[in-house]
Design a protein around this motif. Structure first.
Motif, PDB file in Angstrom:
ATOM      1  N   VAL A   1     -23.115 -21.071  26.172  1.00 56.69           N
ATOM      2  CA  VAL A   1     -24.470 -21.230  25.128  1.00 56.69           C
ATOM      3  C   VAL A   1     -24.211 -20.541  24.036  1.00 56.69           C
ATOM      4  O   VAL A   1     -24.845 -21.110  23.068  1.00 56.69           O
ATOM      5  N   ALA A   2     -23.454 -19.471  24.117  1.00 62.14           N
ATOM      6  CA  ALA A   2     -23.400 -18.437  22.884  1.00 62.14           C
ATOM      7  C   ALA A   2     -22.635 -19.488  21.880  1.00 62.14           C
ATOM      8  O   ALA A   2     -22.935 -19.269  20.671  1.00 62.14           O
ATOM      9  N   SER A   3     -21.646 -19.944  22.366  1.00 64.99           N
ATOM     10  CA  SER A   3     -20.685 -20.872  21.524  1.00 64.99           C
ATOM     11  C   SER A   3     -21.513 -21.879  20.468  1.00 64.99           C
ATOM     12  O   SER A   3     -21.568 -22.228  19.524  1.00 64.99           O
ATOM     13  N   LEU A   4     -22.343 -22.623  21.547  1.00 66.87           N
ATOM     14  CA  LEU A   4     -23.105 -23.637  21.019  1.00 66.87           C
ATOM     15  C   LEU A   4     -23.988 -23.047  20.062  1.00 66.87           C
ATOM     16  O   LEU A   4     -24.404 -23.526  18.753  1.00 66.87           O
ATOM     17  N   GLY A   5     -24.609 -21.947  20.265  1.00 67.03           N
ATOM     18  CA  GLY A   5     -25.431 -21.192  19.405  1.00 67.03           C
ATOM     19  C   GLY A   5     -24.959 -21.016  17.942  1.00 67.03           C
ATOM     20  O   GLY A   5     -25.637 -21.032  17.025  1.00 67.03           O
ATOM     21  N   ILE A   6     -23.846 -20.444  17.978  1.00 70.77           N
ATOM     22  CA  ILE A   6     -22.886 -20.037  16.950  1.00 70.77           C
ATOM     23  C   ILE A   6     -22.930 -21.455  16.107  1.00 70.77           C
ATOM     24  O   ILE A   6     -23.022 -21.183  14.932  1.00 70.77           O
ATOM     25  N   PHE A   7     -22.357 -22.324  16.682  1.00 67.59           N
ATOM     26  CA  PHE A   7     -21.895 -23.513  16.095  1.00 67.59           C
ATOM     27  C   PHE A   7     -23.307 -24.369  15.455  1.00 67.59           C
ATOM     28  O   PHE A   7     -23.267 -24.634  14.049  1.00 67.59           O
ATOM     29  N   GLN A   8     -24.354 -24.273  16.188  1.00 70.18           N
ATOM     30  CA  GLN A   8     -25.737 -24.740  15.411  1.00 70.18           C
ATOM     31  C   GLN A   8     -26.250 -23.855  14.511  1.00 70.18           C
ATOM     32  O   GLN A   8     -26.609 -24.597  13.343  1.00 70.18           O
ATOM     33  N   PHE A   9     -26.114 -22.677  14.707  1.00 73.97           N
ATOM     34  CA  PHE A   9     -26.571 -21.746  13.388  1.00 73.97           C
ATOM     35  C   PHE A   9     -25.822 -21.925  12.122  1.00 73.97           C
ATOM     36  O   PHE A   9     -26.281 -22.203  11.034  1.00 73.97           O
ATOM     37  N   LEU A  10     -24.501 -22.099  12.329  1.00 76.09           N
ATOM     38  CA  LEU A  10     -23.639 -22.385  11.179  1.00 76.09           C
ATOM     39  C   LEU A  10     -23.770 -23.858  10.619  1.00 76.09           C
ATOM     40  O   LEU A  10     -24.003 -23.934   9.207  1.00 76.09           O
ATOM     41  N   TRP A  11     -24.071 -24.701  11.441  1.00 75.34           N
ATOM     42  CA  TRP A  11     -24.256 -26.258  10.751  1.00 75.34           C
ATOM     43  C   TRP A  11     -25.625 -26.208   9.997  1.00 75.34           C
ATOM     44  O   TRP A  11     -25.670 -26.888   8.890  1.00 75.34           O
ATOM     45  N   VAL A  12     -26.530 -25.732  10.616  1.00 74.04           N
ATOM     46  CA  VAL A  12     -28.036 -25.948  10.163  1.00 74.04           C
ATOM     47  C   VAL A  12     -27.844 -24.727   8.920  1.00 74.04           C
ATOM     48  O   VAL A  12     -28.568 -25.219   7.574  1.00 74.04           O
ATOM     49  N   TRP A  13     -27.335 -23.529   8.746  1.00 73.43           N
ATOM     50  CA  TRP A  13     -27.477 -22.701   7.578  1.00 73.43           C
ATOM     51  C   TRP A  13     -26.761 -23.506   6.548  1.00 73.43           C
ATOM     52  O   TRP A  13     -27.243 -23.195   5.281  1.00 73.43           O
ATOM     53  N   ASN A  14     -25.779 -24.109   6.633  1.00 68.99           N
ATOM     54  CA  ASN A  14     -24.900 -24.640   5.411  1.00 68.99           C
ATOM     55  C   ASN A  14     -25.248 -25.961   5.034  1.00 68.99           C
ATOM     56  O   ASN A  14     -24.625 -26.417   4.238  1.00 68.99           O
ATOM     57  N   ASP A  15     -26.163 -26.515   6.058  1.00 67.64           N
ATOM     58  CA  ASP A  15     -26.661 -27.834   5.522  1.00 67.64           C
ATOM     59  C   ASP A  15     -27.221 -27.841   4.178  1.00 67.64           C
ATOM     60  O   ASP A  15     -28.107 -27.225   3.802  1.00 67.64           O
ATOM     61  N   MET A  16     -27.009 -29.055   3.439  1.00 69.81           N
ATOM     62  CA  MET A  16     -27.771 -29.354   2.278  1.00 69.81           C
ATOM     63  C   MET A  16     -28.185 -30.855   2.247  1.00 69.81           C
ATOM     64  O   MET A  16     -29.254 -31.175   1.678  1.00 69.81           O
ATOM     65  N   LEU A  17     -27.696 -31.900   3.028  1.00 69.80           N
ATOM     66  CA  LEU A  17     -28.115 -33.300   2.840  1.00 69.80           C
ATOM     67  C   LEU A  17     -29.506 -33.432   3.514  1.00 69.80           C
ATOM     68  O   LEU A  17     -30.450 -33.998   2.786  1.00 69.80           O
ATOM     69  N   VAL A  18     -29.563 -32.822   4.741  1.00 71.59           N
ATOM     70  CA  VAL A  18     -31.023 -33.070   5.364  1.00 71.59           C
ATOM     71  C   VAL A  18     -32.079 -32.242   4.479  1.00 71.59           C
ATOM     72  O   VAL A  18     -33.065 -32.810   4.303  1.00 71.59           O
ATOM     73  N   ALA A  19     -31.574 -31.283   3.995  1.00 72.03           N
ATOM     74  CA  ALA A  19     -32.690 -30.450   3.274  1.00 72.03           C
ATOM     75  C   ALA A  19     -33.159 -31.075   1.883  1.00 72.03           C
ATOM     76  O   ALA A  19     -34.297 -31.143   1.298  1.00 72.03           O
ATOM     77  N   LEU A  20     -32.034 -31.739   1.299  1.00 66.25           N
ATOM     78  CA  LEU A  20     -32.335 -32.480   0.122  1.00 66.25           C
ATOM     79  C   LEU A  20     -33.359 -33.431   0.389  1.00 66.25           C
ATOM     80  O   LEU A  20     -33.969 -33.963  -0.602  1.00 66.25           O
ATOM     81  N   VAL A  21     -33.261 -34.175   1.243  1.00 63.02           N
ATOM     82  CA  VAL A  21     -34.117 -35.282   1.741  1.00 63.02           C
ATOM     83  C   VAL A  21     -35.310 -35.157   2.317  1.00 63.02           C
ATOM     84  O   VAL A  21     -36.658 -35.423   1.865  1.00 63.02           O
ATOM     85  N   PHE A  22     -35.731 -33.907   3.114  1.00 55.41           N
ATOM     86  CA  PHE A  22     -36.659 -33.752   4.060  1.00 55.41           C
ATOM     87  C   PHE A  22     -37.445 -32.496   3.480  1.00 55.41           C
ATOM     88  O   PHE A  22     -38.716 -32.030   3.778  1.00 55.41           O
ATOM     89  N   ALA A  23     -36.848 -31.684   2.631  1.00 53.02           N
ATOM     90  CA  ALA A  23     -37.626 -30.276   2.039  1.00 53.02           C
ATOM     91  C   ALA A  23     -38.116 -30.663   0.515  1.00 53.02           C
ATOM     92  O   ALA A  23     -37.291 -31.113  -0.067  1.00 53.02           O
TER      93      ALA A  23
END
Length: 303
Positions: free
Chosen positions: A224-246
């Motif tokens: 669960v901790a590993s998943l949380g770290i991966f998910q945090f990094l993916w979302v924090w560094n995302d730009m494609l989804v933010a460009l479209v939906f934000a």
């Protein structure tokens, strides 16, 4: 079988004087313990850290110095280093608001993905219900669906719901596309838990929720901790989804920095410290939970 019988059986199965072959993990650890390998790993780590150090030094230099020479020149001339860039950064509302928006997007998304995926993974692993395997296969099939496929239809759906351009829309999109992998990962880990532990807890009167909270979650904590770290990094560094939906009021730091590049291509006094802040926060999160991350990876490797 009693303990004595089990010990006798093991002794009969393993001839006297014959040593068991070490596992793959043991051989890798033994090889990486040599001095030459440690030196090589140290050199690799220094090269890996060099861009981070360069960005930090560049963020502490003025625009004039940055345009005149490379960042390494500041190592021999420490007088070039100044905190004025960070003062200007903190006075830039576009950057500070985007950092806050990034946290508002990343933290709820990570929590939602971890909680929902853990509950679903437990159900797929240990709860019997009609069509369980088919539903799990459907979840696994969603892993091959690229994010780009959902941009247009989800945008229309969010527009009809009135959440397009908001932080809520970005969080829901990240959560929906993060759940298939999260469920797949945790389900495979939870399925390796010995059945005897769960049956003993059920005999003691534990219900499914109590079984999940007191037995499955503690044993699956590293995953669960590993998943949380991966998910945090993916979302924090995302730009494609933010460009479209934000929109302009809910854009994260990645989009804010991209806007700075587009409008002022030479303002390194804002871009460098902003990029360093955007990078250092995920690194701090990773190093803070590195023990849980390594435990999760090693637990999955030896099962």
């Amino acid at each position: 079988m009693s303990t004595i019988d089990a010990t006798t059986a093991v002794k009969k199965a393993t001839p006297v004087g014959q040593r068991r072959e070490p596992g793959l993990a043991s051989r890798i650890v033994a090889r990486t313990s040599s001095g030459v390998v440690q030196v090589v790993l140290l050199v690799v780590a220094l090269f890996w850290l060099m861009p981070t150090v360069g960005l930090l030094v560049a963020s502490l230099r003025t625009t004039t110095d940055a345009n005149a020479s490379g960042w390494w020149e500041a190592l021999t001339e420490p007088a070039q280093l100044t905190w004025s860039n960070y003062d200007e950064l903190l006075s830039n509302e576009a950057i500070t608001d985007s950092l806050w928006n990034t946290a508002l997007i990343t933290v709820p998304t990570t929590l939602l993905v971890v909680v929902v995926a853990a509950l679903a993974a437990y159900a797929f692993a240990w709860v019997e219900f009609p069509g369980r395997d088919w539903v799990f296969l459907l979840v696994v099939g969603l892993l091959v669906v690229p994010i780009q496929v959902g941009l247009v239809p989800v945008s229309r759906l969010f527009g009809d719901l009135g959440i397009f351009g908001s932080i809520t829309g970005v969080v829901l999109f990240h959560t929906a596309f993060g759940l298939p992998f999260a469920i797949f990962l945790l389900r495979n880990f939870f399925a390796e838990i010995p059945r005897e532990l769960l049956e003993a807890a059920r005999l003691d009167g534990a219900g499914e929720l109590r079984l999940f909270a007191t037995v499955v979650l503690p044993l699956g904590g590293p995953a669960v901790a590993s998943l949380g770290i991966f998910q945090f990094l993916w979302v924090w560094n995302d730009m494609l989804v933010a460009l479209v939906f934000a929109d302009s009021e809910s854009k994260p730091i990645t989009v804010a920095l991209q806007d700075q590049v587009r409008q002022f291509s030479s303002n390194t006094d804002v871009l460098a410290p902003g990029a360093f802040l955007s990078m250092i926060i995920p690194l701090l999160v990773f190093f803070a939970f590195q023990r849980q991350f390594v435990s999760g990876v090693m637990a999955g490797a030896v099962k």
